[in-house]
Design a protein around this motif. Structure first.
Motif, short mmCIF file in Angstrom:
data_model
loop_
_atom_site.label_atom_id
_atom_site.label_comp_id
_atom_site.label_asym_id
_atom_site.label_seq_id
_atom_site.Cartn_x
_atom_site.Cartn_y
_atom_site.Cartn_z
N GLN A 181 11.37 -3.87 -0.80
CA GLN A 181 12.13 -2.62 -0.82
C GLN A 181 11.35 -1.52 -1.54
N LEU A 182 10.71 -1.87 -2.65
CA LEU A 182 9.93 -0.89 -3.40
C LEU A 182 8.71 -0.44 -2.58
N ALA A 183 8.08 -1.37 -1.89
CA ALA A 183 6.90 -1.03 -1.09
C ALA A 183 7.25 -0.14 0.09
N LYS A 184 8.44 -0.30 0.64
CA LYS A 184 8.88 0.59 1.72
C LYS A 184 8.93 2.03 1.22
N GLU A 185 9.41 2.21 -0.03
CA GLU A 185 9.42 3.55 -0.63
C GLU A 185 7.98 4.04 -0.84
N LEU A 186 7.12 3.13 -1.27
CA LEU A 186 5.72 3.49 -1.52
C LEU A 186 5.04 3.98 -0.25
N PHE A 187 5.20 3.23 0.86
CA PHE A 187 4.50 3.56 2.09
C PHE A 187 5.13 4.72 2.87
N ALA A 188 6.28 5.18 2.37
CA ALA A 188 6.87 6.40 2.95
C ALA A 188 6.14 7.64 2.48
N GLN A 189 5.24 7.45 1.50
CA GLN A 189 4.45 8.55 0.93
C GLN A 189 2.99 8.40 1.37
N PRO A 190 2.19 9.45 1.23
CA PRO A 190 0.77 9.35 1.61
C PRO A 190 0.05 8.24 0.83
N VAL A 191 -0.79 7.50 1.52
CA VAL A 191 -1.57 6.43 0.88
C VAL A 191 -2.90 7.04 0.42
N ASP A 192 -2.91 7.52 -0.81
CA ASP A 192 -4.11 8.18 -1.35
C ASP A 192 -4.77 7.33 -2.43
N TYR A 193 -4.75 6.04 -2.25
CA TYR A 193 -5.36 5.08 -3.17
C TYR A 193 -5.99 4.00 -2.32
N THR A 194 -6.89 3.24 -2.88
CA THR A 194 -7.60 2.23 -2.08
C THR A 194 -7.27 0.80 -2.49
N ALA A 195 -6.57 0.62 -3.62
CA ALA A 195 -6.23 -0.72 -4.09
C ALA A 195 -4.89 -0.68 -4.83
N VAL A 196 -4.19 -1.79 -4.77
CA VAL A 196 -2.91 -1.94 -5.45
C VAL A 196 -2.95 -3.19 -6.31
N PHE A 197 -2.53 -3.04 -7.56
CA PHE A 197 -2.38 -4.18 -8.46
C PHE A 197 -0.88 -4.40 -8.63
N ALA A 198 -0.35 -5.45 -8.01
CA ALA A 198 1.07 -5.77 -8.11
C ALA A 198 1.33 -6.56 -9.39
N SER A 199 2.41 -6.23 -10.07
CA SER A 199 2.68 -6.84 -11.37
C SER A 199 3.02 -8.33 -11.28
N THR A 200 3.46 -8.79 -10.11
CA THR A 200 3.72 -10.22 -9.88
C THR A 200 3.33 -10.57 -8.45
N ASP A 201 3.14 -11.85 -8.20
CA ASP A 201 2.87 -12.30 -6.84
C ASP A 201 4.06 -12.03 -5.92
N SER A 202 5.29 -12.17 -6.45
CA SER A 202 6.47 -11.90 -5.64
C SER A 202 6.47 -10.47 -5.14
N ASN A 203 6.16 -9.52 -6.04
CA ASN A 203 6.05 -8.13 -5.62
C ASN A 203 4.95 -7.95 -4.58
N ALA A 204 3.84 -8.65 -4.78
CA ALA A 204 2.72 -8.54 -3.84
C ALA A 204 3.10 -9.07 -2.46
N LEU A 205 3.86 -10.17 -2.41
CA LEU A 205 4.28 -10.72 -1.13
C LEU A 205 5.22 -9.76 -0.40
N GLY A 206 6.11 -9.11 -1.17
CA GLY A 206 6.98 -8.11 -0.58
C GLY A 206 6.19 -6.93 -0.05
N LEU A 207 5.16 -6.53 -0.80
CA LEU A 207 4.31 -5.43 -0.37
C LEU A 207 3.55 -5.79 0.91
N LEU A 208 3.09 -7.02 1.03
CA LEU A 208 2.39 -7.45 2.23
C LEU A 208 3.27 -7.29 3.47
#
Length: 333
Positions: free
Chosen positions: A227-254
């Protein structure tokens, strides 16, 4: 329905109550043939040891309480598994309780464990307020906090060096050529504050601008990360890497990245934290920071056993080192 007693077993075996008791305790006064016959009969009749009665004699229950915020979090379930295996190898059984995101529920389950006369408690705290919230109860029983760094609190705990974990992960991304690194996830607990601090420290040393996309969710999960990543990708992607605070967050972002057409690692490199078992699956192959879950659990059990069996007073702060697991979600810029 009536429970099977030692007297029932003795009657069926044609021996005395004392003979059955000695056979089950492993006494050398009983021959091996008689012991095997009695043990087989106990199994056939469904006899189980009355641990309540035993604890009244020994003043110990052989039970350790384990409190976690949510067992459906894969990191917590893996930690609980290793804690149970370690406790069982030393003759203890685990009573597992979920505290949820509610401080009242956390206090309730701790009170429940004390009422069950557990010999000790291990707690994965749900927030920085946990220590004071349950202090009146943990003062009554040997207690070890697990996974959460309580900084300078006068209570025993085993945790990983969270700050170092994000520090080495950020430096790894820098070495791959990334200069715009976004930190994605929670900052509410001490653990997540320390992870954010490690990321900030690395950015400062490397001359990078720290950037955050923070979660307001009370706990990490794949659903919340998505859900958080959906908000993130609704905005311009002006970065080249993401450090997710947990693996669970990273899996959701994937999942959200796949839906948004953001290629990982082609468009974005991604790193997580925890090294839960599902991150090693071929179609996930997540680069992550390993928390040594088995070592954490074993050391917490040993620390608690020392308090229970030897009456050790005072407290110990044990900090374990994390390390980088390189997989397929990071690439050179």
């Amino acid at each position: 329905m009536k429970s099977v007693t030692l007297k029932d077993v003795a009657k069926a075996a044609g021996v005395s109550y004392a003979t059955v008791s000695r056979a089950l305790s492993g006494s050398r006064q009983i021959g091996s043939d008689t012991r095997e016959r009695i043990i087989k009969l106990c199994d056939e009749m469904g006899y189980t040891t009355n641990y309540v009665a035993r604890s009244m004699v020994t003043k110990k229950t052989g039970l350790i309480g384990l409190v976690v915020p949510s067992i459906d979090n894969q990191f917590m379930s893996e930690l609980a598994y290793h804690a149970e295996m370690s406790a069982r190898s030393h003759g203890y059984n685990i009573m597992l309780c979920n505290s949820g995101p509610d401080l009242k529920q956390e206090k309730t389950v701790v009170r429940l464990l004390l009422g069950r006369q557990v010999d000790g408690i291990m707690i994965v705290p749900q927030s920085p307020k946990t220590y004071e919230n349950i202090r009146a109860y943990t003062d009554q029983v040997p207690t070890v906090f697990l996974s959460e760094n309580l900084r300078d609190q006068p209570q025993s705990y085993v945790a990983v060096d969270n700050s170092r974990g994000t520090y080495i992960g950020t430096k790894y991304l820098y070495e791959l050529g990334h200069r715009e690194i976004l930190y994605f996830g929670r900052r509410h607990t001490t653990t997540h504050q320390l992870r954010a601090e490690g990321y900030i420290r690395a950015c400062q040393e490397l001359g990078l601008q720290s950037r955050f996309f923070n979660s307001e969710y009370s706990h990490s999960s794949v659903t919340n990360g998505y859900q958080l990543a959906k908000e993130l990708f609704a905005q311009p992607v002006d970065y080249t890497a993401v450090f997710a605070s947990t693996d669970s967050n990273a899996l959701g972002l994937l999942k959200a990245a796949d839906e948004a057409g953001v290629d990982i690692p082609g468009r974005l490199s991604l790193i997580g934290f925890d090294n839960i078992s599902s991150t090693a699956l071929p179609r996930i192959d997540l680069t992550t920071i390993e928390q040594p879950k088995r070592d954490m659990a074993v050391q917490a059990v040993d620390m608690l056993r020392d308090k229970i069996e030897n009456g050790t007073q005072g407290y110990v702060h044990q900090i374990l080192m994390p390390f980088l697991i390189k997989r397929g979600t990071c690439r050179t810029r």
